[in-house]
Design an enzyme around this catalytic site. Structure first.
Site, PDB file in Angstrom:
ATOM      1  N   TYR A 259      23.373  35.507  46.175  1.00  0.00           N
ATOM      2  CA  TYR A 259      24.555  35.380  47.020  1.00  0.00           C
ATOM      3  C   TYR A 259      24.395  36.317  48.198  1.00  0.00           C
ATOM      4  O   TYR A 259      24.364  37.542  48.038  1.00  0.00           O
ATOM      5  CB  TYR A 259      25.810  35.715  46.216  1.00  0.00           C
TER       6      TYR A 259
ATOM      7  N   ASN B  44      20.869  17.705  55.282  1.00  0.00           N
ATOM      8  CA  ASN B  44      21.712  16.515  55.317  1.00  0.00           C
ATOM      9  C   ASN B  44      20.963  15.402  56.038  1.00  0.00           C
ATOM     10  O   ASN B  44      20.488  15.588  57.158  1.00  0.00           O
ATOM     11  CB  ASN B  44      23.025  16.812  56.033  1.00  0.00           C
TER      12      ASN B  44
ATOM     13  N   LYS C 130      25.299  27.052  41.884  1.00  0.00           N
ATOM     14  CA  LYS C 130      25.527  25.892  42.761  1.00  0.00           C
ATOM     15  C   LYS C 130      25.175  24.593  42.042  1.00  0.00           C
ATOM     16  O   LYS C 130      24.267  24.548  41.222  1.00  0.00           O
ATOM     17  CB  LYS C 130      24.672  26.004  44.030  1.00  0.00           C
TER      18      LYS C 130
ATOM     19  N   LYS D  53      19.703  19.012  45.349  1.00  0.00           N
ATOM     20  CA  LYS D  53      19.471  20.256  46.080  1.00  0.00           C
ATOM     21  C   LYS D  53      18.366  21.100  45.455  1.00  0.00           C
ATOM     22  O   LYS D  53      17.739  21.908  46.146  1.00  0.00           O
ATOM     23  CB  LYS D  53      20.782  21.023  46.217  1.00  0.00           C
TER      24      LYS D  53
ATOM     25  N   ARG E 108      21.723  12.593  57.535  1.00  0.00           N
ATOM     26  CA  ARG E 108      22.671  11.686  58.219  1.00  0.00           C
ATOM     27  C   ARG E 108      23.131  12.347  59.504  1.00  0.00           C
ATOM     28  O   ARG E 108      22.826  13.509  59.750  1.00  0.00           O
ATOM     29  CB  ARG E 108      23.883  11.459  57.316  1.00  0.00           C
TER      30      ARG E 108
HETATM   31  P1  ADP Z   1      27.627  22.033  50.316  1.00  0.00           P
HETATM   32  O1  ADP Z   1      26.541  21.016  50.141  1.00  0.00           O
HETATM   33  O2  ADP Z   1      28.648  22.008  49.229  1.00  0.00           O
HETATM   34  O3  ADP Z   1      28.210  22.039  51.701  1.00  0.00           O
HETATM   35  P2  ADP Z   1      25.849  24.265  51.009  1.00  0.00           P
HETATM   36  O4  ADP Z   1      24.668  24.624  50.191  1.00  0.00           O
HETATM   37  O5  ADP Z   1      25.596  23.519  52.293  1.00  0.00           O
HETATM   38  O6  ADP Z   1      26.905  23.449  50.109  1.00  0.00           O
HETATM   39  O7  ADP Z   1      26.684  25.548  51.346  1.00  0.00           O
HETATM   40  C1  ADP Z   1      27.935  25.503  52.014  1.00  0.00           C
HETATM   41  C2  ADP Z   1      28.374  26.894  52.387  1.00  0.00           C
HETATM   42  O8  ADP Z   1      28.486  27.718  51.215  1.00  0.00           O
HETATM   43  C3  ADP Z   1      27.420  27.657  53.286  1.00  0.00           C
HETATM   44  O9  ADP Z   1      27.578  27.345  54.654  1.00  0.00           O
HETATM   45  C4  ADP Z   1      27.829  29.090  52.973  1.00  0.00           C
HETATM   46  O10 ADP Z   1      29.035  29.416  53.598  1.00  0.00           O
HETATM   47  C5  ADP Z   1      28.086  29.053  51.477  1.00  0.00           C
HETATM   48  N1  ADP Z   1      26.839  29.376  50.720  1.00  0.00           N
HETATM   49  C6  ADP Z   1      25.941  28.509  50.227  1.00  0.00           C
HETATM   50  N2  ADP Z   1      24.898  29.145  49.632  1.00  0.00           N
HETATM   51  C7  ADP Z   1      25.151  30.473  49.739  1.00  0.00           C
HETATM   52  C8  ADP Z   1      24.471  31.674  49.329  1.00  0.00           C
HETATM   53  N3  ADP Z   1      23.317  31.631  48.670  1.00  0.00           N
HETATM   54  N4  ADP Z   1      25.046  32.863  49.640  1.00  0.00           N
HETATM   55  C9  ADP Z   1      26.231  32.936  50.289  1.00  0.00           C
HETATM   56  N5  ADP Z   1      26.929  31.835  50.703  1.00  0.00           N
HETATM   57  C10 ADP Z   1      26.408  30.623  50.434  1.00  0.00           C
END
Ligand code: ADP
Length: 450
Positions: A202, A289, A158, A116, A291
């Site tokens: 966030y 993603n 993350k 990521k 896929r």
């Molecule tokens: P994963 O790969 O674990 O699914 P993502 O990066 O796609 O992680 O994020 C999944 C969810 O987490 C997002 O849809 C959102 O709800 C929350 N999220 C991710 N990044 C942020 C951020 N910077 N601020 C607030 N919420 C976040």
């Protein structure tokens, strides 16, 4: 075109792929664990091969067994579905070494987007707006603190290898940061075997809006509009809809064009989803993603395009079946992910389905692999099925999904159907007035029992 496709998956997505293969006149091979001998995808495929015992790492993730199944059956391509090996670049490479096509993007692009940190760097380079954060991995608490002060609290730690909402921790203030870092690291280490983490601003009240793309691998790409997946529990999608109640046609075209252009530049091949958070009129890339996604049917319902058919044809060297101008968005679609779980506590409820009656009628689609008398095994995800409903507008879609949920009978196990019946009648949901935290608040206030 391929002669025979091996479907390296199970459940509703295996069936979804089977259906596309049948319509294309391609023979199908199902693989299954010993727990899935009676599964619908095994019954409907032309051939089937047992690839191991119930645990996924010994069956659906077992690359040597999958290779052997290809060899025995003479399959010339593998469709990985979602989950399992769908984003495993090494699997795609191994298949290529055996002259078997992987129905998905190049291993290079899978790897790029699977990290990521690299994905964000690439997105930025391609002109896609990203969430402010550390541009690379965080190596020390001091470095994290420097970044966090620069972007401002709260911040989100993350996992670089993240997925399924794991390895993600919020730090609301300086005092929380060091603990958030160590928890995210250890969660990431145990979930992905990689403890690399990065920092992101966030966002407090965003929506999750994602763009579906399709690329031909030669510099041609189109977008198929957006899906709004803001209704989430534990960062996992629960209900998805398209179009997003938050976007107008102009905003859709603008972000869609940015993403399609980026995919052209990448020479991306196959289907993909570029995910954003959307707040105060701005888009912020979070990940891509590489896929087919669980929620792809909502896009199919409003565009009339069979995404899995396109995915297979493109993997076989075919052209995208239409131009950007040909793609139009008709009406509204909503999907509910129905799980075998208690609708209040979310405790898994595997077991035998004694009585099953899915809804039907105009605009109603059920993507599911269960049937009356089927026993949901405890080893895999708890998806019973996806209910997808189309209407000429959002209001008609809501009326239709309410009555479809009322018709849906699954007896013998607990499901989340009662929760969805409540959600689709909630005034906030009816107004499209919700963000990624809405469902957690609703549940904290009592949810079904409140
Ligand atoms: P994963 O790969 O674990 O699914 P993502 O990066 O796609 O992680 O994020 C999944 C969810 O987490 C997002 O849809 C959102 O709800 C929350 N999220 C991710 N990044 C942020 C951020 N910077 N601020 C607030 N919420 C976040």
């Amino acid at each position: 075109m391929f002669d025979k496709i091996l479907i390296a998956n199970r459940g509703e997505i295996a069936l979804r792929i089977l259906r596309a293969c049948k319509e294309l006149g391609i023979a199908t091979v199902a693989v299954h664990s010993t727990a899935d001998s009676d599964a619908m995808h095994v019954r409907l495929a032309d051939e089937s091969v047992c690839i191991g015992p119930p645990p996924a790492r010994e069956s659906y993730l077992n690359i040597p067994a999958l290779l052997a199944a290809c060899e025995i059956t003479g399959a010339d391509a593998v469709h990985p579905g979602y989950g399992f090996l769908a984003e495993n670049a090494r699997f795609a490479e191994i298949l290529a070494e055996h002259k078997i096509s992987f129905i998905g993007p190049s291993p290079k692009h899978i790897r790029l987007m699977g990290d990521k940190i690299e994905a964000k760097r690439t997105a930025k380079k391609l002109g896609i707006p990203v969430v402010p954060g550390s541009d690379g991995g965080i190596t020390s608490d001091e470095e994290a603190l420097r970044f966090a002060r620069a972007i401002g609290f709260p911040v989100l730690v993350k996992a670089a290898a993240g997925g399924g909402g794991r390895g993600m921790k919020v730090a609301r203030s300086e005092a929380d940061l060091s603990e958030a870092l160590s928890t995210a690291r250890s969660e990431a280490k145990s979930a992905f075997g990689d403890d690399a983490v990065y920092l992101e601003k966030y966002l407090s009240t965003p929506r999750h809006i994602e763009i579906q793309v399709l690329g031909d691998g030669k510099g041609g790409a189109v977008h198929l509009g957006e899906r709004d997946c803001s209704l989430q529990r534990r960062h996992q999608k629960v209900l998805e809809e398209s179009p997003s109640p938050a976007l107008n046609a102009e905003q859709r075209a603008k972000i869609g064009d940015i993403v399609a252009n980026a995919m052209r530049e990448l020479k991306y091949l196959g289907v993909g989803t570029v995910e954003f958070l959307y707040e105060n009129g701005e888009f912020y890339f979070i990940e891509m993603n590489t896929r087919i996604q669980v929620e792809h049917p909502v896009t199919e319902m409003i565009t009339g395009i069979d995404l899995v058919n396109e995915q297979i044809r493109i993997a076989a060297g075919g052209a995208i079946g239409f131009t950007q101008k040909d793609i139009t968005f008709q009406g509204h679609a909503i999907e509910c992910r129905i799980n075998a779980e208690n609708p209040a506590t979310f405790r898994p409820s595997p077991g035998r389905i004694n009585h099953y009656h899915p809804p039907g009628g105009l605009g109603v689609r059920v993507d599911s692999a269960v049937y009356q008398g089927y026993t949901i095994p405890p080893y895999y995800d708890s998806l019973v099925g996806k209910l997808i409903v189309h209407g000429r507008n959002r209001n008609e879609c809501l009326m239709r999904i309410r009555r479809a949920l009322d018709e849906y009978v699954v007896d013998g196990i607990e499901t989340t159907i009662p929760l969805f019946r409540t959600l689709v009648r909630n005034p906030d949901i009816a107004d499209g007035n919700y963000n990624i935290h809405w469902l957690e608040h609703f549940l904290a206030e009592g949810g079904l029992s409140g």
